[in-house]
Design an enzyme around this catalytic site. Sequence first.
Site, PDB file in Angstrom:
ATOM      1  N   GLU A 125      13.035  41.843  72.032  1.00  0.00           N
ATOM      2  CA  GLU A 125      14.369  41.292  72.273  1.00  0.00           C
ATOM      3  C   GLU A 125      14.530  40.844  73.721  1.00  0.00           C
ATOM      4  OE1 GLU A 125      19.096  42.541  71.787  1.00  0.00           O
ATOM      5  OE2 GLU A 125      17.588  44.093  72.153  1.00  0.00           O
TER       6      GLU A 125
ATOM      7  N   GLU B  79      26.663  44.528  67.285  1.00  0.00           N
ATOM      8  CA  GLU B  79      26.365  45.394  68.422  1.00  0.00           C
ATOM      9  C   GLU B  79      27.372  45.104  69.541  1.00  0.00           C
ATOM     10  OE1 GLU B  79      22.338  47.003  70.600  1.00  0.00           O
ATOM     11  OE2 GLU B  79      22.696  44.844  70.639  1.00  0.00           O
TER      12      GLU B  79
END
Length: 267
Positions: free
Chosen positions: A143, A242
């Site tokens: 990520e 998130e």
Amino acid sequence: MPRFAANLSMLYNEHAFLDRFDAAAQDGFTAVEYLFPYAFAADEVAAKLQAAGLQQVLFNAPPGDWEAGERGIACLPGREAEFAAGLAKALAYAQALQCPRVHVMAGLLPQGRTRAQLRPTYVANLRHAAAEAGKVGVNILIEPINERDMPGFFLNRQDDAHALVDEIGAPNVKVQMDLYHAQITEGDLATKIRRYLPTGQVGHLQIAGVPERHEPDIGEIHHPYLFKLLDDLGYEGWIGCEYRPQRGAVQGGTSQGLGWLAPYLRK
């Protein structure tokens, strides 16, 4: 229609962790993700998932000493044995939780070291991770994270992440495309989605409002446009929620800030 997973590290913090599974299911979520499950036995977490009728779609491999500020060790020379042991633990949890994805955090640049110096270690560790995860049918995700939230993080840009996936050359290494981080670092989200989604290298998406990381309908990103684009491009994966609830915090709980989600819940 997009499929959304509740991130239980950020959402439902008004509940104890093991109670967040039921809370998410009651609000219509059918899947969850979070940072780390390791404070609990795998069978205990698995029981919570089963009881709530939820899928586990993502969690992170051990990141080193999180409390001391470490944010992954995959790029750190000299920590290879620790990385391998942490990966083995993560894959054992992934099997117990029937989770098909594990995010491996790259880590922070040590003082005086460059990304070029650390890249061989990062690539070697990811190749090891890919080989081990492939034995149990798990994808390894990397990520890009913005440097405002995480100064000194090794991996920041989508193009760098996809170049790494190309270099590693393993079909089960993919990019975790967090649109919050991408907007802060690069912007031009729709163009990047159009560029990278068709490659098959995007293994998971995440969202949050920019700039404060609150609900997706707060801030500068028009998420409905992006959700339609993902549908048009045939994305069938999960979108992790998130974010840090703002409305929920003010109004008494995460559930109070989920108005943005209602049009997308399967009835």
